[in-house]
Scaffold this active site. Sequence first.
Site, PDB file in Angstrom:
ATOM      1  N   GLU A 177      44.695  38.303  -0.880  1.00 56.69           N
ATOM      2  CA  GLU A 177      43.654  39.240  -1.302  1.00 56.69           C
ATOM      3  C   GLU A 177      42.486  39.182  -0.334  1.00 56.69           C
ATOM      4  O   GLU A 177      41.367  39.553  -0.659  1.00 56.69           O
ATOM      5  CB  GLU A 177      43.202  38.976  -2.734  1.00 56.69           C
ATOM      6  CG  GLU A 177      42.706  37.604  -3.054  1.00 56.69           C
ATOM      7  CD  GLU A 177      42.245  37.487  -4.508  1.00 56.69           C
ATOM      8  OE1 GLU A 177      41.176  38.036  -4.832  1.00 56.69           O
ATOM      9  OE2 GLU A 177      42.955  36.863  -5.305  1.00 56.69           O
ATOM     10  N   CYS A 180      45.341  36.720  -7.487  1.00 57.56           N
ATOM     11  CA  CYS A 180      45.931  35.410  -7.201  1.00 57.56           C
ATOM     12  C   CYS A 180      47.397  35.278  -7.597  1.00 57.56           C
ATOM     13  O   CYS A 180      48.048  34.311  -7.212  1.00 57.56           O
ATOM     14  CB  CYS A 180      45.126  34.316  -7.892  1.00 57.56           C
ATOM     15  SG  CYS A 180      43.383  34.308  -7.431  1.00 57.56           S
ATOM     16  N   HIS A 184      47.715  28.284 -12.207  1.00 61.74           N
ATOM     17  CA  HIS A 184      46.764  28.834 -11.246  1.00 61.74           C
ATOM     18  C   HIS A 184      45.446  28.094 -11.428  1.00 61.74           C
ATOM     19  O   HIS A 184      44.957  27.939 -12.543  1.00 61.74           O
ATOM     20  CB  HIS A 184      46.570  30.336 -11.496  1.00 61.74           C
ATOM     21  CG  HIS A 184      45.383  30.900 -10.783  1.00 61.74           C
ATOM     22  ND1 HIS A 184      45.224  30.792  -9.424  1.00 61.74           N
ATOM     23  CD2 HIS A 184      44.276  31.552 -11.250  1.00 61.74           C
ATOM     24  CE1 HIS A 184      44.078  31.359  -9.071  1.00 61.74           C
ATOM     25  NE2 HIS A 184      43.488  31.827 -10.155  1.00 61.74           N
TER      26      HIS A 184
END
Length: 445
Positions: free
Chosen positions: A83, A120, A244
């Site tokens: 990203e 993510c 994450h």
Amino acid sequence: MTAVGIDAIEIWTGKLKLDLAETFAPEKGEDPEKYTKGLGLHASSFPDAHEDIVTMGANAAHRLMERKGLKPDDIGRIDVATESSFDNSKPVSTYIAGCLESVYDGDFHHANKGERKFACIAGTQSLDDAYNWIKAGRNRGRSALVVATDTALYARGDPGEATQGAGAVAMLITEEPSLVALSTEQGYGSADETDFLKPNQQFPSVDGKRSMQVYLARMREALEDYESVAGASHPDDFAYVPFHTPFPGMVRKAAVLAYRHMIRDTPIEEDLAEEIGFQPREEDYEDREAYKEAIREHMDALGSTAAYQEWYDAAIEPTLDISREVGNWYTGSVHIARAAALKRAAEDGRDLAGEVLGVGSYGSGAQAEVHAETVRDGWKEEIDQLNVDEQIDDRYDLSFAEYENVHDRHNHDKSVELEDFTIPESEFVFTGRGRMNERTYEYVE
């Protein structure tokens, strides 16, 4: 049934370090424990002047290919998850392929290349794409290369500034992998959210409180969806549970939510009921707000129990070893969590072959995915090849003024010249821009 999964992994961390307690906190006039205990972070990694998402990704991929004795013809697919892209048309995978072609005989002209974007979670989505490509029989015996690479920078003064980080993870996806095999079963939780976004801007706009709420809600949905196809999950099912990890403090919240869900209607809940009562059931409350408050109180109590703490220390805490030293790597963060867990197991002499990891990925905007991974017989040999500890120890320790210059250097809206803090050696480096404003690279011996 042929297993498909991750055969090998390599990590490349940005070569600069910002110490949060010793350097960042004093400049901000903050208690260091706000970062070390609250966020759970000790330091952040940053890219040197000659580094960016291409060099970090290419260096991780090159190290992986060299170690596995691969040549370009062995790779049929290169997917980059990021990203932090600097081009809205040309994918980062083409730059990385170009770097690799400069040091190998042969080329990747017959490899499919792409770039994945969903905050993510894109690294995990790229794994899924590679898995499906191989399972569909379209790989012609070749492997897939998945690279998650990001510079997670925030505007200076933003509340997220302390969670920054930079690095790359390269993964080789094959049939009969050496590291982990991915489960066919997956669960998703997805909704249109504006918790974190970058509308044509480099630095994110973040609603921090909302982002945490969305993370937890989507994770819960993904776990429920996973169980709808894989059956009920239990804490004893998983050796480790990599999440994450934007910062370890977020994982602490996700972990107690997952534990509460997994022990519901089990003997564990019955045993804990003597200490903290049974979990609130929504049907027992006429007012949803009263139910939500009861859940919050119960989760606070659950997180303090010895049963939960024992599970957390065994299944979650080891996954945070790398993240707390390097910060958030966006698309790579769940993958360094997996690596950290396996690395801890190897250091502890634990035999993980045949055990299962429960992996929880998340991307703002928002989507979560839960799947399982079975550890393979060759896992320890692969994990023992990682040199991430040496990379972390070898980083240049920035002063705050130097950090500000590095931040400006990597700000797309600024043109800042900066001398390298480290000397490139046996790596790809950024060298400037070409006639069409493309970024240029070379390999330094």
